[in-house]
Design a protein around this motif. Structure first.
Motif, PDB file in Angstrom:
ATOM      1  N   GLY A 228     -27.471 -22.638  14.791  1.00  0.00           N
ATOM      2  CA  GLY A 228     -26.643 -21.592  15.373  1.00  0.00           C
ATOM      3  C   GLY A 228     -25.160 -21.865  15.275  1.00  0.00           C
ATOM      4  O   GLY A 228     -24.363 -21.164  15.887  1.00  0.00           O
ATOM      5  N   GLY A 229     -24.760 -22.858  14.508  1.00  0.00           N
ATOM      6  CA  GLY A 229     -23.332 -23.136  14.399  1.00  0.00           C
ATOM      7  C   GLY A 229     -23.072 -24.382  13.590  1.00  0.00           C
ATOM      8  O   GLY A 229     -23.954 -24.894  12.901  1.00  0.00           O
ATOM      9  N   ARG A 230     -21.867 -24.864  13.703  1.00  0.00           N
ATOM     10  CA  ARG A 230     -21.461 -26.065  12.986  1.00  0.00           C
ATOM     11  C   ARG A 230     -21.183 -27.182  13.984  1.00  0.00           C
ATOM     12  O   ARG A 230     -20.569 -26.965  15.014  1.00  0.00           O
ATOM     13  CB  ARG A 230     -20.211 -25.791  12.154  1.00  0.00           C
ATOM     14  N   THR A 231     -21.632 -28.367  13.641  1.00  0.00           N
ATOM     15  CA  THR A 231     -21.491 -29.508  14.539  1.00  0.00           C
ATOM     16  C   THR A 231     -20.232 -30.288  14.214  1.00  0.00           C
ATOM     17  O   THR A 231     -19.912 -30.516  13.046  1.00  0.00           O
ATOM     18  CB  THR A 231     -22.708 -30.441  14.410  1.00  0.00           C
ATOM     19  N   GLY A 232     -19.535 -30.688  15.248  1.00  0.00           N
ATOM     20  CA  GLY A 232     -18.373 -31.553  15.079  1.00  0.00           C
ATOM     21  C   GLY A 232     -18.360 -32.601  16.171  1.00  0.00           C
ATOM     22  O   GLY A 232     -19.021 -32.458  17.198  1.00  0.00           O
ATOM     23  N   ARG A 233     -17.645 -33.670  15.932  1.00  0.00           N
ATOM     24  CA  ARG A 233     -17.501 -34.679  16.976  1.00  0.00           C
ATOM     25  C   ARG A 233     -16.102 -35.266  16.893  1.00  0.00           C
ATOM     26  O   ARG A 233     -15.474 -35.284  15.823  1.00  0.00           O
ATOM     27  CB  ARG A 233     -18.557 -35.776  16.860  1.00  0.00           C
ATOM     28  N   GLY A 234     -15.616 -35.688  18.025  1.00  0.00           N
ATOM     29  CA  GLY A 234     -14.278 -36.244  18.074  1.00  0.00           C
ATOM     30  C   GLY A 234     -14.194 -37.293  19.155  1.00  0.00           C
ATOM     31  O   GLY A 234     -15.044 -37.369  20.050  1.00  0.00           O
TER      32      GLY A 234
END
Length: 725
Positions: free
Chosen positions: A441-447
């Motif tokens: 359902g979307g795009r994964t990001g991490r920070g």
């Protein structure tokens, strides 16, 4: 020793709050008590031409409508909200109190409030801090007087030299920090990033709006019951505003339904002045709408940052212009923000100029780690982008450049021992393991991002009394807003060798409590905890002296275990603490009562640092960003109560998500607040907050009680930056 410290302990005040029996200001009902409501300005900038209260006074039960000229406020100062609780001639923000309606019931006060009419002569509002910096800008107020407010309660930060050049009439304060040659440093850089960041005004979001009750006493003194984090500060400021000796004002702190820095003091001088004017008890409990329109949110800010580094990842230069918009009242955390901006990483060349610029918006106040979330949002965003451009892992880049104990702060003094690198090392396994969130359902990001807080410094005292039943009463003047009383009880139990259930921590009023600073700035465990430690040690020494006489043993041969003083190695040769207390309190006793005293005046900061990792799923079609995982690592020196520490880490991280994704006070072009209800102001709800993983790091602070550092401020700092990254 009981090994009480370090155990997971539920908050001692938890049951009362969960059961609904904790007493707040609104729960108090005193004979002949009157109810007050505030008339709030509907203009951002104007002169007050007149107040028509004739229709309001006709409401049954309305006893009057008072303006600033009707109140006994000899210490009136228009640039200080505590000294000018009502506008006198000029309104400097929409929502500023102009008059107070007083009635015999809350309903009558609300009815009369709607009938008050205020006439204004409009003045040009100043709303954009950049435009307000211009030398030709109209003034946001007729008279702007220096820095004020309550920021000194939060941290002791050395300010840089002030700018000497001509300034706009709206510039309330400036700082300037320089080191090395920033032009040379940027020339040496192989990669340079340059960005502008803005952060909005943010409301603290406490459950209980501001409330206070003032009672004139027959002897001419005044008692104030209030929701405050700083009872002695409120006493002193209220007395100064009223022109009274401080000992004529008694402040009784009530349970506080959340503060986060906003409840240092605000309503008390006004309510006290009205009570003295009318000679009757007066209570004022604000509605949420009134609170949002006239409270003390975190100031808006603008950061213009240039950061450079060599190809090998070594930082070379930092240049920044920092502008804080405190609204109508000075006191923004300019020095704190600039110090963190330039002092968190090793940068040989830097130039940071800071400006505090008044506008016609709601007057600012403190919010958990004042200035730090804003500064670290800008800095950590630049650090992350620079690491990407250099092709260096973001965590490794931070490890390479992060300050450590002994590195110079902006003042030139060395950082004391701190655990920033230990936090990054503890976060490394989580970062290296890669993302865990599903991208469905979307795009994964991490920070990731880091944050730190200097730690507050303020003298404190405490007392420790052993009662006749063997219980222990610890008396302090620090209001418990975050579970600190539980940690203080653990410290006392540990030292005295008693079970935690035998210790009660009492927060006295300003007449009876030992001196303490405000419950803010991550300093209560660090400062008051040290005083409690010394008071408990004093009481322990007294216990052992009496026990030694009774047991015919040397004090150094004794120990206290589970409430018994006994000879080491001979557990049968013992005497109960209750018996010792009885011996020291009965008629014609040969022993003095067991009453320990302790005080601290710590001068060495104990900075607390933290590192956070956030994973999000972003919907490219709607723009929705949903946090799915959160890891927080924090150095606390020594976790007195790990359960309390984890609670602080959870709560601060949730607030950090609010900073990063949801919250902002929004004004229209006329200076009217558009987000004046919780239908418009978006606080994160439970479904918006992911599960938290926490990791506690313990790098002991030399002057902290049992090595403890402050805990409350750091958890809110990195969240917005980590989400953005």
């Amino acid at each position: 020793m009981q090994n009480v410290v370090g155990q997971h302990v539920p908050r001692l005040d938890g049951r009362a709050k969960v059961m609904g029996v904790a007493r707040y200001v609104e729960d108090l009902h005193i004979e002949r008590m009157l109810h007050a409501r505030l008339v709030l300005a509907d203009r951002a900038h104007a002169r007050i031409a007149g107040v028509d209260a004739s229709a309001a006074r006709a409401v049954p039960g309305c006893l009057g409508v008072l303006t600033a000229r009707d109140l006994p406020l000899p210490g009136y100062d228009a640039a200080d909200r505590l000294r000018s609780p009502l506008a006198l001639d000029e309104v400097v923000f929409a929502g500023q109190p102009v008059a107070v309606v007083v009635a015999t019931s809350a309903e009558a006060a609300a009815d009369a409030l709607e009938r008050v009419r205020v006439a204004y002569e409009p003045l040009l509002p100043v709303l954009d801090p950049l435009a307000a910096l211009d030398l030709q800008s109209p003034p946001a107020r007729s008279r702007a007087e220096g820095e004020g407010g309550d920021m000194a309660l939060h941290a002791a930060v050395e300010g840089g030299g002030a700018e000497a050049a001509a300034q706009s009439p709206n510039v309330a304060s400036t700082v300037r920090y320089r080191r090395g040659d920033v032009a040379q440093g940027l020339a040496e850089a192989d990669e340079v990033v340059k960005y502008v960041f803005t952060t909005p005004m943010v409301y603290q979001g406490y459950l209980e709006p501001h409330a206070a009750l003032a009672v004139p006493e027959p002897d001419g003194r005044l008692t104030i019951y209030t929701s405050t984090q700083a009872l002695f500060h409120v006493r002193d400021e209220t007395a100064a505003a009223l022109g009274l000796p401080a000992h004529h004002v008694r402040v009784v702190p009530m349970a506080v339904g959340g503060g986060f820095g906003a409840k240092i003091g605000l309503l008390e001088p006004l309510v006290a002045a009205v009570a003295l004017r009318l000679g009757r008890p007066v209570t004022l409990v604000r509605t949420r709408l009134e609170d949002l329109r006239s409270a003390t949110p975190s100031p808006a800010a603008r950061f213009e940052v240039t950061l450079g580094a060599r190809r090998d990842g070594t930082l070379t230069a930092l240049q920044a212009r920092v502008i804080f918009d405190p609204g109508g009242y000075a006191g923004a955390p300019l020095a704190a923000a600039c110090t963190l901006l330039g002092g968190t990483y090793r940068v040989p060349h830097l130039d940071i100029a800071g400006y505090e610029v008044l506008t016609n918006k709601l007057g600012q106040g403190a919010y958990r780690a004042p200035g730090a979330p804003q500064a670290m949002f800008a800095l950590e965003s630049c650090v992350d982008e620079l690491a990407r451009r250099l092709g260096i892992d973001p965590l490794a880049f931070r490890m390479q450049n992060a300050v450590d104990g002994g590195d110079p702060m902006l003042s030139g003094r060395p950082w004391p021992p701190l655990g920033l690198r230990a936090c990054l090392e503890a976060l490394a396994p989580y970062w290296q393991a890669g993302p865990r969130s599903s991208s469905a359902g979307g795009r994964t990001g991490r920070g990731l991002a880091i944050g730190g807080w200097f730690g507050g410094l303020e003298p404190a005292a405490a007392s420790c009394r052993v009662n006749r039943d063997g219980s222990v009463t610890v008396i302090v003047g620090a209001v418990d807003i975050s579970g600190t009383a539980t940690g203080l009880a653990q410290i006392a139990a540990e030292v005295l060798g008693v079970d935690l259930g035998q210790v009660e921590v009492v927060v006295g009023d300003s007449d009876s409590a030992p001196q303490s600073g405000g419950s803010s700035g991550s300093k209560i465990t660090y400062t008051v905890g040290r005083a409690v430690l010394r008071a408990a040690e004093d009481a322990r020494a007294q216990v052992l002296r009496i026990a030694a006489a009774e047991l015919e043993a040397a004090p150094e041969d004794l120990e206290i275990v589970h409430g018994q003083a006994r000879v080491r190695g001979v557990p049968d040769k013992a005497i109960d603490l209750a018996k010792l207390a009885e011996l020291s309190t009965r008629y014609n006793s040969r022993y003095e009562p067991i009453f320990g005293r302790g005080a601290s005046t710590t001068r060495q900061m104990a900075p607390g640092f933290t590192a956070h990792l956030v994973e999000v799923v972003a919907d490219p079609d709607t723009g929705e960003v949903r946090p799915t995982r959160y890891v927080a690592v924090q150095d606390v020196g020594r976790a007195i109560n790990p359960a309390g520490v984890e609670g602080q880490m959870h709560g601060g991280a949730a607030q950090g998500l609010g900073w990063g994704l949801y919250e902002q006070l929004v004004y229209d072009e006329g200076g009217q607040l558009l987000t004046a209800t919780l239908m418009d102001y978006a606080l994160p709800t439970a479904e918006m907050v992911p599960a938290f993983a926490t990791r506690i790091v313990e790098v002991p602070a030399a002057d902290g009680p049992l090595g403890a550092r402050g805990v409350g401020e750091p958890p809110v700092i990195p969240g917005a930056a980590a989400v953005a990254n």
